[in-house]
Design an enzyme around this catalytic site. Structure first.
Site, PDB file in Angstrom:
ATOM      1  N   ASN A   9       0.860  50.795 -18.088  1.00 14.42           N
ATOM      2  CA  ASN A   9      -0.092  50.104 -18.960  1.00 14.42           C
ATOM      3  C   ASN A   9       0.617  48.888 -19.557  1.00 14.42           C
ATOM      4  O   ASN A   9       1.427  49.022 -20.463  1.00 14.42           O
ATOM      5  CB  ASN A   9      -0.566  51.061 -20.068  1.00 14.42           C
ATOM      6  CG  ASN A   9      -1.441  50.359 -21.090  1.00 14.42           C
ATOM      7  OD1 ASN A   9      -1.902  49.234 -20.866  1.00 14.42           O
ATOM      8  ND2 ASN A   9      -1.681  51.017 -22.212  1.00 14.42           N
ATOM      9  N   TRP A  10       0.286  47.738 -19.022  1.00 13.65           N
ATOM     10  CA  TRP A  10       0.971  46.513 -19.469  1.00 13.65           C
ATOM     11  C   TRP A  10       0.520  46.047 -20.844  1.00 13.65           C
ATOM     12  O   TRP A  10       1.131  45.154 -21.421  1.00 13.65           O
ATOM     13  CB  TRP A  10       0.722  45.389 -18.456  1.00 13.65           C
ATOM     14  CG  TRP A  10       1.494  45.535 -17.185  1.00 13.65           C
ATOM     15  CD1 TRP A  10       2.499  46.442 -16.932  1.00 13.65           C
ATOM     16  CD2 TRP A  10       1.350  44.747 -16.002  1.00 13.65           C
ATOM     17  NE1 TRP A  10       2.980  46.247 -15.662  1.00 13.65           N
ATOM     18  CE2 TRP A  10       2.287  45.215 -15.071  1.00 13.65           C
ATOM     19  CE3 TRP A  10       0.510  43.686 -15.636  1.00 13.65           C
ATOM     20  CZ2 TRP A  10       2.411  44.662 -13.800  1.00 13.65           C
ATOM     21  CZ3 TRP A  10       0.626  43.132 -14.382  1.00 13.65           C
ATOM     22  CH2 TRP A  10       1.576  43.617 -13.468  1.00 13.65           C
ATOM     23  N   LYS A  11      -0.577  46.610 -21.340  1.00  7.82           N
ATOM     24  CA  LYS A  11      -1.128  46.151 -22.627  1.00  7.82           C
ATOM     25  C   LYS A  11      -1.351  44.633 -22.542  1.00  7.82           C
ATOM     26  O   LYS A  11      -1.678  44.134 -21.463  1.00  7.82           O
ATOM     27  CB  LYS A  11      -0.214  46.570 -23.774  1.00  7.82           C
ATOM     28  CG  LYS A  11       0.104  48.073 -23.706  1.00  7.82           C
ATOM     29  CD  LYS A  11       0.792  48.625 -24.900  1.00  7.82           C
ATOM     30  CE  LYS A  11       1.026  50.123 -24.692  1.00  7.82           C
ATOM     31  NZ  LYS A  11       1.581  50.801 -25.856  1.00  7.82           N
ATOM     32  N   HIS A  95      -7.514  54.358 -25.608  1.00  6.50           N
ATOM     33  CA  HIS A  95      -6.092  54.244 -25.982  1.00  6.50           C
ATOM     34  C   HIS A  95      -5.993  54.197 -27.509  1.00  6.50           C
ATOM     35  O   HIS A  95      -6.855  53.632 -28.182  1.00  6.50           O
ATOM     36  CB  HIS A  95      -5.491  52.978 -25.361  1.00  6.50           C
ATOM     37  CG  HIS A  95      -4.001  52.953 -25.483  1.00  6.50           C
ATOM     38  ND1 HIS A  95      -3.361  52.588 -26.647  1.00  6.50           N
ATOM     39  CD2 HIS A  95      -3.021  53.278 -24.606  1.00  6.50           C
ATOM     40  CE1 HIS A  95      -2.051  52.689 -26.471  1.00  6.50           C
ATOM     41  NE2 HIS A  95      -1.819  53.113 -25.240  1.00  6.50           N
ATOM     42  N   GLU A  97      -4.346  52.423 -29.429  1.00  6.22           N
ATOM     43  CA  GLU A  97      -4.392  51.070 -29.994  1.00  6.22           C
ATOM     44  C   GLU A  97      -5.831  50.592 -30.110  1.00  6.22           C
ATOM     45  O   GLU A  97      -6.189  49.877 -31.046  1.00  6.22           O
ATOM     46  CB  GLU A  97      -3.541  50.119 -29.127  1.00  6.22           C
ATOM     47  CG  GLU A  97      -2.056  50.382 -29.332  1.00  6.22           C
ATOM     48  CD  GLU A  97      -1.182  50.102 -28.131  1.00  6.22           C
ATOM     49  OE1 GLU A  97      -1.619  49.417 -27.192  1.00  6.22           O
ATOM     50  OE2 GLU A  97      -0.031  50.606 -28.133  1.00  6.22           O
ATOM     51  N   GLU A 167      -0.885  61.078 -25.413  1.00 13.22           N
ATOM     52  CA  GLU A 167       0.045  60.092 -25.967  1.00 13.22           C
ATOM     53  C   GLU A 167       0.136  60.285 -27.479  1.00 13.22           C
ATOM     54  O   GLU A 167      -0.708  59.760 -28.224  1.00 13.22           O
ATOM     55  CB  GLU A 167      -0.453  58.666 -25.688  1.00 13.22           C
ATOM     56  CG  GLU A 167      -0.573  58.316 -24.221  1.00 13.22           C
ATOM     57  CD  GLU A 167      -0.455  56.814 -23.988  1.00 13.22           C
ATOM     58  OE1 GLU A 167       0.387  56.426 -23.165  1.00 13.22           O
ATOM     59  OE2 GLU A 167      -1.189  56.039 -24.625  1.00 13.22           O
ATOM     60  N   GLY A 173       5.893  53.264 -28.108  1.00  9.53           N
ATOM     61  CA  GLY A 173       6.638  52.047 -28.415  1.00  9.53           C
ATOM     62  C   GLY A 173       7.721  52.239 -29.466  1.00  9.53           C
ATOM     63  O   GLY A 173       8.264  51.277 -29.991  1.00  9.53           O
ATOM     64  N   SER A 213       7.010  56.280 -24.859  1.00 10.99           N
ATOM     65  CA  SER A 213       8.439  56.020 -24.639  1.00 10.99           C
ATOM     66  C   SER A 213       8.986  56.708 -23.382  1.00 10.99           C
ATOM     67  O   SER A 213      10.135  57.154 -23.359  1.00 10.99           O
ATOM     68  CB  SER A 213       9.269  56.398 -25.873  1.00 10.99           C
ATOM     69  OG  SER A 213       8.863  55.618 -26.981  1.00 10.99           O
ATOM     70  N   GLY A 234       4.160  52.281 -21.087  1.00 17.37           N
ATOM     71  CA  GLY A 234       4.029  50.922 -21.588  1.00 17.37           C
ATOM     72  C   GLY A 234       5.265  50.102 -21.260  1.00 17.37           C
ATOM     73  O   GLY A 234       5.433  49.598 -20.147  1.00 17.37           O
ATOM     74  N   GLY A 235       6.163  50.004 -22.212  1.00 17.22           N
ATOM     75  CA  GLY A 235       7.339  49.130 -22.112  1.00 17.22           C
ATOM     76  C   GLY A 235       8.102  49.221 -20.802  1.00 17.22           C
ATOM     77  O   GLY A 235       8.439  48.197 -20.203  1.00 17.22           O
TER      78      GLY A 235
END
Ligand SMILES: O=C(CO)COP(=O)(O)O
Length: 253
Positions: A9-11, A95, A97, A167, A173, A213, A234-235
């Site tokens: 997930n590149w956001k 999500h 966010e 999640e 993150g 993470s 993500g990251g």
């Protein structure tokens, strides 16, 4: 055995040329789709070019959100039909966010899950508790309520094709990962919750990912657990070499 799903997930990251270069870099090296499902979840503006870049490879493309209606006066929204039309196969829904920053609710997630099936998109439904909820010992019930509401009204055939991403918000993150045992316990709990409203077969086929993470250093331990069927990352999905290590870990023979 349930096939693992590794989704990056590149956001809201990467410009189009960076996104295209990424897919060009990884597409020859991802394991076959029969071994692991590899999904790049990109911003809307990148989806069509990425579908074209990924064509003929084992990389599938996912969106990060959508609206539940097919079309109409919904300024700023993108429909499931539009996503399917350009060759998108997956959509991340609910999500944390989006729940936190954009007022997404369990009700809107449920409408979107139904809309995804109407247009043959595979939903990746995100659930997870906050730090405060975990401290207050409410994690299991919060996640249970999110799962029940998100999947309300689905047939068993649809339930078995759902992907749930557990999640925990405090792990996103932050560099703090749930222990593999805790993550597995919650993923097993999610499957049991699904068994309370769907048949055994559907609940056993549905995949439950862990997210928060995840990185090359911890992915194998997480994926080695009995009830963790993949990762939403993500990251660590932003760099081609790190992403390839994650998908490699999801492979089964
Ligand atoms: O939110 C996530 C994926 O959807 C997790 O993000 P990180 O892997 O950066 O913690």
């Amino acid at each position: 055995m349930r096939k693992k799903v590794i989704a990056g997930n590149w956001k809201m990251n990467k410009l189009l040329n960076e996104a295209e270069d990424f897919v060009t870099d990884v597409k020859g090296d991802v394991p076959s789709f029969d071994q692991v499902e590899t999904v790049v979840v990109a911003p809307f503006t990148h989806l069509h070019p990425l579908v074209q870049k990924a064509a003929g490879s084992d990389v599938k493309i996912g969106a990060q959100n959508m609206y539940h209606e097919d079309n109409g006066a919904f300024t700023g929204e993108v429909s499931p039909e539009m996503l399917k039309d350009i060759g998108v196969d997956y959509v991340v829904l609910g999500h944390s966010e989006r729940r936190e920053l954009f007022a997404e609710t369990d009700e809107s997630v449920n409408k979107k899950v139904h809309a995804s099936f109407k247009h043959n998109l595979t939903p990746i439904v995100c659930v997870g508790e906050s730090d405060e909820q975990r401290e207050a010992d409410q994690a299991s019930e919060v996640v249970e309520a999110q799962v029940k509401k998100a999947l309300e009204g689905l047939t068993n055939e649809q339930v078995q094709d759902v992907i749930i991403a557990y999640e925990p918000i405090w792990a996103i993150g932050t560099g703090k990962t749930a222990t593999a045992e805790d993550a597995n316990a919650m993923c097993a709990h999610i499957r049991n919750v699904v068994k309370s409203f769907a048949n055994e077969e559907a609940a056993n086929q549905l995949r439950v990912q862990y997210g928060g993470s995840v990185k090359p250093a911890n992915v194998e331990e997480l994926l080695g657990q009995s009830d963790i069927d993949g990762a939403l990352v993500g990251g660590a999905s932003l760099k081609a070499d790190s992403f390839l290590q994650l998908v490699e870990a999801g492979k089964h023979e």
